[in-house]
Design a protein around this motif. Structure first.
Motif, PDB file in Angstrom:
ATOM      1  N   UNK A 225      12.270   2.484   2.801  1.00 46.80           N
ATOM      2  CA  UNK A 225      11.433   1.748   3.028  1.00 46.80           C
ATOM      3  C   UNK A 225      10.254   3.296   3.572  1.00 46.80           C
ATOM      4  N   UNK A 226      10.775   3.656   4.598  1.00 50.12           N
ATOM      5  CA  UNK A 226       9.998   4.653   5.016  1.00 50.12           C
ATOM      6  C   UNK A 226       8.874   5.550   4.296  1.00 50.12           C
ATOM      7  N   UNK A 227      10.124   5.904   3.339  1.00 50.46           N
ATOM      8  CA  UNK A 227       9.888   7.671   2.792  1.00 50.46           C
ATOM      9  C   UNK A 227       8.546   6.778   1.899  1.00 50.46           C
ATOM     10  N   UNK A 228       8.955   5.754   1.228  1.00 50.39           N
ATOM     11  CA  UNK A 228       7.688   5.137   0.343  1.00 50.39           C
ATOM     12  C   UNK A 228       6.336   5.009   0.830  1.00 50.39           C
ATOM     13  N   UNK A 229       6.155   4.533   1.806  1.00 53.86           N
ATOM     14  CA  UNK A 229       5.570   4.754   2.925  1.00 53.86           C
ATOM     15  C   UNK A 229       4.566   5.537   3.489  1.00 53.86           C
ATOM     16  N   UNK A 230       5.523   6.891   3.171  1.00 49.73           N
ATOM     17  CA  UNK A 230       4.644   8.097   3.852  1.00 49.73           C
ATOM     18  C   UNK A 230       4.191   8.275   1.783  1.00 49.73           C
ATOM     19  N   UNK A 231       4.729   7.712   1.068  1.00 49.41           N
ATOM     20  CA  UNK A 231       4.461   8.904  -0.357  1.00 49.41           C
ATOM     21  C   UNK A 231       2.809   7.997  -0.877  1.00 49.41           C
ATOM     22  N   UNK A 232       3.253   6.743  -0.416  1.00 49.16           N
ATOM     23  CA  UNK A 232       1.755   6.135  -0.981  1.00 49.16           C
ATOM     24  C   UNK A 232       0.521   6.578   0.240  1.00 49.16           C
ATOM     25  N   UNK A 233       0.757   6.766   1.573  1.00 53.47           N
ATOM     26  CA  UNK A 233      -0.456   7.298   2.912  1.00 53.47           C
ATOM     27  C   UNK A 233      -0.667   8.382   2.138  1.00 53.47           C
ATOM     28  N   UNK A 234       0.313   9.474   1.753  1.00 61.14           N
ATOM     29  CA  UNK A 234      -0.116  10.710   1.667  1.00 61.14           C
ATOM     30  C   UNK A 234      -0.528  10.790  -0.252  1.00 61.14           C
ATOM     31  N   UNK A 235      -1.005  10.063  -1.147  1.00 61.35           N
ATOM     32  CA  UNK A 235      -1.577   9.654  -2.177  1.00 61.35           C
ATOM     33  C   UNK A 235      -2.733   9.186  -1.846  1.00 61.35           C
ATOM     34  N   UNK A 236      -2.862   8.566  -1.078  1.00 58.27           N
ATOM     35  CA  UNK A 236      -3.955   8.131  -0.732  1.00 58.27           C
ATOM     36  C   UNK A 236      -5.137   8.268  -0.360  1.00 58.27           C
ATOM     37  N   UNK A 237      -4.567   9.218   0.748  1.00 61.83           N
ATOM     38  CA  UNK A 237      -4.933  10.098   1.089  1.00 61.83           C
ATOM     39  C   UNK A 237      -5.273  12.076   1.122  1.00 61.83           C
ATOM     40  N   UNK A 238      -4.470  12.157   0.710  1.00 64.78           N
ATOM     41  CA  UNK A 238      -3.903  14.043   0.414  1.00 64.78           C
ATOM     42  C   UNK A 238      -5.158  13.925  -0.670  1.00 64.78           C
ATOM     43  N   UNK A 239      -5.233  13.851  -1.712  1.00 64.11           N
ATOM     44  CA  UNK A 239      -6.007  13.720  -2.882  1.00 64.11           C
ATOM     45  C   UNK A 239      -7.232  14.565  -2.196  1.00 64.11           C
ATOM     46  N   UNK A 240      -8.398  13.566  -1.800  1.00 62.91           N
ATOM     47  CA  UNK A 240      -9.259  14.060  -1.459  1.00 62.91           C
ATOM     48  C   UNK A 240      -9.312  15.438  -0.461  1.00 62.91           C
ATOM     49  N   UNK A 241      -8.349  15.109   0.658  1.00 55.05           N
ATOM     50  CA  UNK A 241      -8.238  16.510   1.701  1.00 55.05           C
ATOM     51  C   UNK A 241      -7.714  18.323   1.226  1.00 55.05           C
ATOM     52  N   UNK A 242      -7.112  18.050  -0.350  1.00 49.85           N
ATOM     53  CA  UNK A 242      -6.740  18.708  -0.536  1.00 49.85           C
ATOM     54  C   UNK A 242      -7.868  19.440  -1.585  1.00 49.85           C
TER      55      UNK A 242
END
Length: 243
Positions: free
Chosen positions: A200-217
């Motif tokens: 579940x921690x890994x799943x939350x990390x993936x969701x957060x990365x997809x939600x915030x990682x795209x614009x940063x890249x």
């Protein structure tokens, strides 16, 4: 100063979740989440203490001196936990026996004392009570989700014995997800709790990365070009000033 209740709700439920964001209260989390029913009962008890402690600390924040604030906060939390413990023993006796020692141990939950010190001691009673409610709700969601996954994989049921532990009104929650399922004992035992929590921690990390990682890249290369150009101009200007 205005209070942003939407931010408080998002922090309590997702961004600063007691379990998935702060990794606190892992002892009761792993011990009582063999079923979703136990997780729901423990979560509701903890939520009641969080709301009450936040409200009490905020109301008394100008009376309690800074030198004794931590012992005073612990005393308030312990009083509320005792009230919740006695109430569950009186009206939810079967659930009280199932959770056992982990109800009094709510006193040692770092999340409750931490919110009292970091938020309730500095905010209004309404905001503090709402913060306690959202933190408790986020903790309850974590307990129920973890318990549900472990229960489904371990025994093929969901909210088993809810009518006995929580009352007849919760009987509609009882579901047999996988009929004639022999069960997977590891998921019900503490090692299964660690495995599911890690997933579940890994799943939350993936969701957060997809939600915030795209614009940063997409923004980083542009920002790097700006800084590079600014650095080049600074070097040219410095070179031009040399004799």
């Amino acid at each position: 100063m205005s209070t942003n209740y939407a931010t408080i709700a998002r922090n309590g439920i997702w961004d600063n979740n007691v379990v998935f964001g702060q990794l606190l209260a892992l002892c009761p989390l792993l011990a009582v989440t063999g079923t979703a029913t136990n997780g729901l009962g423990m979560g509701l008890a903890s939520t009641a203490v969080m709301v009450g402690s936040g409200l009490a600390v905020s109301v008394l924040r100008k009376v309690i001196t800074p030198e004794i604030r931590i012992p005073a906060f612990v005393l308030l939390i312990a009083t509320l936990v005792t009230v919740v413990d006695l109430a569950m023993n009186a009206w939810l006796h079967d659930l009280h026996k199932m959770l056992g020692l982990f109800i009094p141990l709510i006193v040692t939950n770092c999340a409750i004392l931490g919110r009292a010190e970091a938020f309730a001691s500095r905010q209004t009673p309404l905001a503090s009570a709402f913060d306690g409610l959202m933190m408790g709700l986020g903790f309850t969601i974590a307990l129920v989700v973890l318990g549900a996954v472990r229960e489904i994989l371990g025994s093929g049921t969901l909210f088993a014995n809810a009518s006995l532990l929580l009352g007849p009104r919760f009987g509609g929650l009882e579901v047999t997800v996988i009929p004639d399922y022999q069960g997977f004992l590891l998921m019900i035992l503490p090692p299964g709790g660690f495995i599911v929590l890690g997933a579940l921690l890994a799943l939350k990390a993936v969701i957060d990365r997809r939600a915030h990682g795209g614009p940063n890249r997409t923004e980083r290369p542009q920002a790097n070009r700006v800084f590079t150009a600014a650095g080049a101009l600074s070097r040219d200007a410095a070179a031009g000033e040399r004799p």
